[in-house]
Motif scaffolding. Structure first.
Motif, PDB file in Angstrom:
ATOM      1  N   ASP A  79       0.848  -1.198   0.000  1.00 49.32           N
ATOM      2  CA  ASP A  79       0.000   0.000   0.000  1.00 49.32           C
ATOM      3  C   ASP A  79       0.886   1.251   0.000  1.00 49.32           C
ATOM      4  O   ASP A  79       1.248   1.717  -1.061  1.00 49.32           O
ATOM      5  N   SER A  84      -4.229  -4.434  11.448  1.00 48.91           N
ATOM      6  CA  SER A  84      -4.685  -3.871  10.158  1.00 48.91           C
ATOM      7  C   SER A  84      -3.503  -3.492   9.275  1.00 48.91           C
ATOM      8  O   SER A  84      -3.439  -2.389   8.716  1.00 48.91           O
ATOM      9  N   ALA A 132      -6.434  -2.340  -1.232  1.00 44.13           N
ATOM     10  CA  ALA A 132      -5.986  -2.264   0.161  1.00 44.13           C
ATOM     11  C   ALA A 132      -7.142  -1.966   1.102  1.00 44.13           C
ATOM     12  O   ALA A 132      -7.118  -2.343   2.278  1.00 44.13           O
ATOM     13  N   GLY A 163      -9.078  -4.662   3.509  1.00 35.58           N
ATOM     14  CA  GLY A 163      -8.785  -5.117   4.856  1.00 35.58           C
ATOM     15  C   GLY A 163      -7.456  -5.806   4.992  1.00 35.58           C
ATOM     16  O   GLY A 163      -6.687  -5.844   4.031  1.00 35.58           O
ATOM     17  N   PRO A 164      -7.168  -6.326   6.173  1.00 36.32           N
ATOM     18  CA  PRO A 164      -8.014  -6.349   7.367  1.00 36.32           C
ATOM     19  C   PRO A 164      -8.172  -4.951   7.979  1.00 36.32           C
ATOM     20  O   PRO A 164      -7.339  -4.076   7.757  1.00 36.32           O
ATOM     21  N   GLY A 165      -9.256  -4.804   8.735  1.00 31.93           N
ATOM     22  CA  GLY A 165      -9.494  -3.583   9.477  1.00 31.93           C
ATOM     23  C   GLY A 165     -10.378  -2.592   8.744  1.00 31.93           C
ATOM     24  O   GLY A 165     -10.592  -2.695   7.535  1.00 31.93           O
ATOM     25  N   THR A 166     -10.867  -1.626   9.496  1.00 30.46           N
ATOM     26  CA  THR A 166     -11.661  -0.562   8.900  1.00 30.46           C
ATOM     27  C   THR A 166     -10.725   0.428   8.214  1.00 30.46           C
ATOM     28  O   THR A 166      -9.498   0.372   8.395  1.00 30.46           O
ATOM     29  N   GLU A 212      -8.753   2.137  10.889  1.00 33.16           N
ATOM     30  CA  GLU A 212      -7.698   1.286  11.469  1.00 33.16           C
ATOM     31  C   GLU A 212      -6.521   1.146  10.512  1.00 33.16           C
ATOM     32  O   GLU A 212      -5.358   1.153  10.913  1.00 33.16           O
ATOM     33  N   GLN A 213      -6.833   1.014   9.234  1.00 33.59           N
ATOM     34  CA  GLN A 213      -5.753   0.924   8.238  1.00 33.59           C
ATOM     35  C   GLN A 213      -4.924   2.205   8.220  1.00 33.59           C
ATOM     36  O   GLN A 213      -3.698   2.169   8.119  1.00 33.59           O
ATOM     37  N   SER A 232      -2.473   2.457  10.900  1.00 28.80           N
ATOM     38  CA  SER A 232      -1.262   1.685  10.573  1.00 28.80           C
ATOM     39  C   SER A 232      -0.544   2.266   9.368  1.00 28.80           C
ATOM     40  O   SER A 232       0.285   1.601   8.747  1.00 28.80           O
ATOM     41  N   LYS A 233      -0.911   3.484   9.001  1.00 34.42           N
ATOM     42  CA  LYS A 233      -0.273   4.243   7.920  1.00 34.42           C
ATOM     43  C   LYS A 233      -0.622   3.736   6.517  1.00 34.42           C
ATOM     44  O   LYS A 233       0.070   4.027   5.547  1.00 34.42           O
ATOM     45  N   GLY A 234      -1.695   2.956   6.419  1.00 34.03           N
ATOM     46  CA  GLY A 234      -2.229   2.634   5.102  1.00 34.03           C
ATOM     47  C   GLY A 234      -3.019   3.830   4.585  1.00 34.03           C
ATOM     48  O   GLY A 234      -3.445   4.689   5.349  1.00 34.03           O
ATOM     49  N   ALA A 235      -3.199   3.891   3.280  1.00 32.26           N
ATOM     50  CA  ALA A 235      -3.933   5.033   2.701  1.00 32.26           C
ATOM     51  C   ALA A 235      -4.834   4.595   1.548  1.00 32.26           C
ATOM     52  O   ALA A 235      -5.217   5.409   0.717  1.00 32.26           O
ATOM     53  N   GLN A 236      -5.148   3.310   1.490  1.00 32.10           N
ATOM     54  CA  GLN A 236      -6.066   2.795   0.460  1.00 32.10           C
ATOM     55  C   GLN A 236      -5.607   3.196  -0.945  1.00 32.10           C
ATOM     56  O   GLN A 236      -6.366   3.754  -1.731  1.00 32.10           O
TER      57      GLN A 236
END
Lengths: 576, 488
Positions: free
Chosen positions: A435, A513, B180, B183-186, B189-190, B193-197
């Protein structure tokens, strides 16, 4: 066991010499790197395939597929077969070794598109492409991997992703022997046009065959793929001196530079990574963990052990980004280097001089590094430190030596994953969700913590914990880091500890997550992650049931153990 | 007919329109396209759970649903449906719920338009590449999930760009998130964890959203998408190259695009360029057209946040040399068109009506994908066919758009026509059928099939068409969504 009549039928399809059912051959195809991860008993041997067949054409594969639709056998194709996902999932599996399908069908230089068969290796294609000013993205298992597999069938992070993207997204048409035996070409070539799109007409049905990961041979055989190529504006060839295993470039290549960037903190390396992407400075990049840097500085494991034990590297090289800058012209190259230097400076980093540092020097600086928790933080605060560092010079040969190491990693893909094995007999990997660049480092930190107890107990190699390896994609739009570790394949306790680490990380990524990890494919993994991800696994099983009702393809790496598999072959596993 | 009970039920929490005047605005506004049936009603769901309820009710009441996100007039035929159906209008869902500069990403709901989004992104120093002068009410979501080309090909690695992740509802009413975001997570929540879809594939071994992209609403209804955005140039120097020989311009574009030089680029012939430049002022059409050479190519040069002036300078020098090497000149103005004005027109919403329609009231558009060096071949095919229908060359507009970093290109032929002239309409219907058939024979790839192409193209690759049917059975087993689309 195949009957005599069944063997005859198979030999009639591909020719007698290309069907192997002798025990030595079948055993040779029953052991893979990390294959002990595939069974609860920790056995090194996978299921012994019923036969190994080496077809030459899609039509032959189609006939073999039809055979398996009628009989109680399954096919499992692979191209170069290095990774464990190529293993048979059942004693009823007939392996298709596609090494005879090794043609570069076409290179459209003007439109930067290649069409290749399964056994065309990245390094072979790259060698050919450089002559035409073109390049291909290679995944970091190395130049010996199949371009078709990384594009259509499998997965993999790759160091040139910074400018050349994720390989699934470089697919420009694919020829597919479906589980029914029908040969279907998707996208523009399927409609009679050239190979420039896998999407359409209408819905992008290619979505069935390739997500983040591919189907790993669980849903048919891919026999040709169109691949998007990228520019190469340096020399078509290079010359080296020295000998195996250490070759050294005779000279620098034009419009090409490699830089080792060191940062005192995670915040600084991530800031720099994003900025380098925005400025499009990075033709390729690699977050190289400290242990791998030490490995690159040494020629053998004794040197590595001595160097690593100085304790300098974990403190000095915790956050290192190696970057290849490649300009279309001299002017562009100069602009990019200037931008890179500006970014490093404002991010509080330091560009290491491109000089192979004598190992004795690390013993000299060891006491200083012992005194401080983060010596690099202090060093980067010294006025004009970059200018001082830039003046450090040893010899041209030492400069070329380090340059060559970086070149082979960042550009030529000649020393990738396998190079990391040198310190132990085996390597495992974990996390590796795709990601953002920031999220990559979150994963690296997490898995380092999971590994630590096993390191302290001496069960796996002491690599400092953080062996997070990866980089950016699409000029910083995407990022990736996977958590590598090194273990002893010969020590059952080491194997057991490794399996426990990977299992813990799977559950940890769900709790935190942290995305869908690199190992989240195949039946048990999809069953584990699917319920946390909108039950995607149910759609995979529906697709498999609809397209392969007779289980003509072994699907342990896709939808789960095949209907045809023996009961003892339907157990779970932890792939690493 | 949709039962009154169902309409009443859905009307409790949602807006349900049944007046004929309103319903007529959801018909295809194009005399060249088979119009399908007038929808029975238009439903504007309040939120995602209500939309899921609408889908379940459609299954219960055995009627189809056609999702719409853009405002009218609807001309391509994407919303045409010959079955008993309701329109699900999501144009009022027009929020931009999240934006993140560091990861160059934003979320949009279906009704967000290009003007709205780019005004918003400007505040973050970012932009989204636009199609060539989209209509004011053109939905960003509808355009991007239709693989509509945009004018900044260097920023497009893959055909599904700039779509990053999506949320959609299957024909069964089940909610799904792809990429992305899956998931996992909303989402929150992502992000923690520094996710950004941003990652578009998956979850796992399937690229779910790719199946919806290009499906014209037949595989699922999207409720939001995340988009990869780009840095806004801090300094720009739009330039033009022009001439009567397309081959020279094409060679120039190849040379420029291969090393990722320059920014926005597209090629128009003089008719198309004049149409685009006069959509707000049709009176100047002839004057502008007559001032132009046969072809004109936009060549934007820009600097961003890093050493912008120096970047622009070295790129200008390189591009000037490349133009010269191909017998062309990089100039600020061609005829009556100034480069900054053309770039502005190309990037801005063109008004309530498509810019192609302004000259004569409507326009036949035929578009497909191929390779840039095939452009002249297809122009010859289009002109040869046109002669049989007494359509002169100068009445055919041409738009050539490199896509996916110039590994392919969108080629579009435009023939403006008067929709009230029955003879002209009939002639163009016949021309469209003839030229589409000729183009298919000449290996044009109708990746986004509308009009006659939609009737013809699925015969080319029966195996692929059968696979689409299989997927339809998995994603929309009751055939609720855009029933009849692609003859599914």
């Amino acid at each position: 066991m195949l009957t005599v009549d069944e063997l005859k039928e198979l030999k009639d399809i591909v020719g007698q010499e290309w069907v192997k059912d002798d025990l030595p051959t079948r055993d040779a195809y029953s052991i893979y790197y990390n294959s002990s991860s595939l069974n609860k008993e920790d056995k090194l041997w996978t299921a012994r395939p019923a036969a190994v067949i080496m077809p030459k054409t899609p039509k032959e594969i189609s006939e073999l597929t039809k055979f398996c639709n009628r009989k109680d056998f399954m096919l499992k194709p692979f191209s170069t077969g290095w990774i464990t996902s190529s293993a048979p999932g059942s004693r009823k599996t007939i392996l298709l070794d596609l090494k005879r399908m090794d043609k570069i069908i076409d290179i459209d230089i003007k439109n930067q598109i290649a069409v290749v068969e399964p056994y065309v290796r990245a390094i072979d294609l790259q060698s050919e492409l450089w002559k035409h000013g073109l390049n291909v993205h290679a995944v970091s298992c190395g130049g010996n991997h199949s371009i078709l597999a990384s594009t259509a069938a499998a997965w993999g992070y790759g160091i040139t992703g910074a400018s050349m993207g994720y390989q699934a997204r470089n697919m420009l048409g694919v020829e597919w022997v479906m589980p029914s035996g029908e040969i279907l070409t998707l996208g523009s070539p399927g409609d009679g046009a050239e190979w420039f799109s896998t999407d359409g007409p209408g819905p992008g049905v290619r979505g069935l065959i390739r997500g983040f990961q591919g189907t790993f041979g669980g849903l048919g055989t891919f026999t040709k793929v169109g691949v998007k190529l990228y520019r190469w504006d340096s020399d078509p060839e290079y010359e080296v001196h020295g000998g195996s295993p250490k070759y050294v470039l005779n000279r620098e290549l034009p419009n090409l530079g490699v830089f080792i960037l060191m940062f005192p903190s995670k915040k600084q390396i991530t800031d720099a990574g994003y900025k380098l992407g925005e400025a499009e400075c990075n033709y390729s990049d690699f977050r190289m963990p400290a242990f791998f840097i030490a490995l690159g500085f040494t020629d053998n494991n004794l040197e590595l052990k001595q160097l690593w034990s100085t304790g300098v590297f974990p403190k000095l090289a915790r956050y290192v980004l190696t970057v290849c800058v490649h300009g279309h012209s001299k002017k562009e190259y100069q602009w990019k280097v200037k931008a890179l230097k500006q970014i490093v400076k404002e991010s509080g980093g330091l560009i290491l001089p491109m000089q192979q540092i004598p190992l004795a020097a690390f013993d000299i600086v060891k006491p200083f590094f012992k005194m401080f928790k983060n010596p690099l933080k202090l060093i980067t605060r010294i006025p004009f430190i970059q200018e001082i560092t830039d003046m450090m010079k040893t010899s041209e040969e030492m400069r070329l030596k380090l340059l060559t190491t970086a070149f082979f990693i960042l550009v030529r893909h000649a020393n990738n994953s396998q190079g990391g094995f040198r310190a132990s007999s085996g390597m495992f990997t974990s996390v590796g969700a795709f990601d953002t660049w920031d999220m990559g480092f979150e994963q690296a930190d997490y898995i380092a913590g999971v590994k630590r107890p096993a390191i302290e107990k001496g069960l796996i190699l002491d690599d400092g914990g953080d062996l997070g390896s990866g980089g950016t994609f699409d000029f910083g739009h995407l990022g990736y880091i996977e958590g590598i570790g090194e273990y002893s394949t010969n020590d059952p306790e080491s194997r057991k500890a490794t399996k426990a680490i990977v299992e813990e990380s799977l559950h940890g990524t769900i709790e935190r997550s942290l995305g869908l990890p690199i190992a989240a494919f195949g039946g048990p993994m999809n069953q584990l992650f699917g319920p946390h991800c909108y039950n995607y696994h149910e759609m995979i099983m529906k697709i498999k049931a609809k397209l392969d009702p007779n289980s003509s393809y072994d699907s342990w790496t896709y939808s789960g153990a095949s209907e045809k598999a023996f009961p003892d072959e339907k157990e779970g596993y932890t792939f690493f | 007919m949709i039962s009154t009970n169902i309409l009443n039920d859905l009307g409790q929490n949602n807006t349900v329109e049944t007046s004929l005047d309103k319903l007529k605005t959801y018909e295809v506004s194009n005399p060249l396209v088979r119009s399908g049936r007038t929808p029975q009603c238009v439903i504007k769901p309040k939120d995602v759970p209500e939309l899921q309820k609408v889908i379940r009710k459609a299954k219960e009441g055995k009627f189809g649903l056609v999702p719409v996100s853009s405002g009218g007039p609807h001309t391509k035929g994407g919303i045409s449906c010959s079955a008993n159906h309701a329109v699900v209008d999501l144009a009022d869902w027009n929020k931009i719920p999240w934006v993140n500069r560091r990861n160059r990403v934003c979320f949009v709901e279906p009704g967000v338009t290009y003007g709205q989004l780019n005004n918003f992104l400007q505040g973050y120093g970012m932009t989204l590449p636009t199609p060539l002068a989209p209509r004011d009410t053109k939905s960003v979501l509808a355009s991007t999930i239709d693989r509509e080309p945009h004018i900044w090909p260097r920023m497009q690695w893959d055909f599904q760009d700039p779509v990053a992740c999506t949320e959609f509802i299957y024909g069964t009413g089940e909610l799904f998130r792809s990429g992305a975001a899956g998931g996992p997570g909303t989402l929150e929540e992502q992000r923690k964890s520094k996710g950004a879809q941003k990652m578009p594939m998956g979850p796992g071994q399937t690229d779910f959203q790719r199946i919806l992209i290009g499906a014209q609403g037949s595989m699922g209804i999207m409720t939001w998408i995340s988009l990869r955005t780009e840095l806004l140039p801090s300094i720009e120097r739009p330039m033009l190259v022009a001439g009567d020989r397309l081959s020279k311009i094409i060679e120039y574009v190849y040379e420029v695009q291969r090393p990722w030089l320059g920014e926005h680029t597209f090629i128009l012939n003089r008719l198309a360029a004049a149409m685009l430049m006069t959509c707000g002022n049709p009176g100047s059409f002839d004057r502008i057209r007559n001032s132009l050479p046969e072809y004109i190519c936009m060549q934007n040069i820009a600097g961003f946040e890093r050493l912008p002036t120096e970047r622009l300078e070295y790129q200008y020098e390189e591009l000037k040399n490349m133009a010269g090497g191909n017998g062309l000149k990089l100039v600020d103005k061609v005829g009556e068109i100034e480069a900054p004005a053309l770039l502005k027109a190309a990037q801005s919403p063109c008004g309530p009506r498509d810019w192609r329609h302004v000259v004569k009231g409507h326009c036949l558009s035929i578009f497909f994908l191929s390779l840039l060096n095939n452009s002249e071949k297809y122009i010859a095919v289009a002109r040869e066919s046109a002669r049989a229908f007494n359509i002169p060359d100068e009445q055919i507009g041409i738009y050539i758009q490199p896509v996916i970093q110039n590994h392919a290109c969108h080629i579009e032929f435009m023939v403006p026509f008067n929709p009230d002239d029955n003879h002209e309409v009939e002639n163009l219907k016949n021309y469209e059928a003839d030229v589409t058939e000729r183009l298919i024979k000449a290996r044009a790839f109708f990746s986004r099939p509308y009009g006659k192409a939609a009737e013809m193209v699925f015969k080319n690759n029966p195996g692929n068409t059968e696979l689409i049917r299989v997927i339809k059975g998995l994603f929309d087993p009751e055939n609720i969504l855009s029933p009849g689309k692609f003859n599914l």
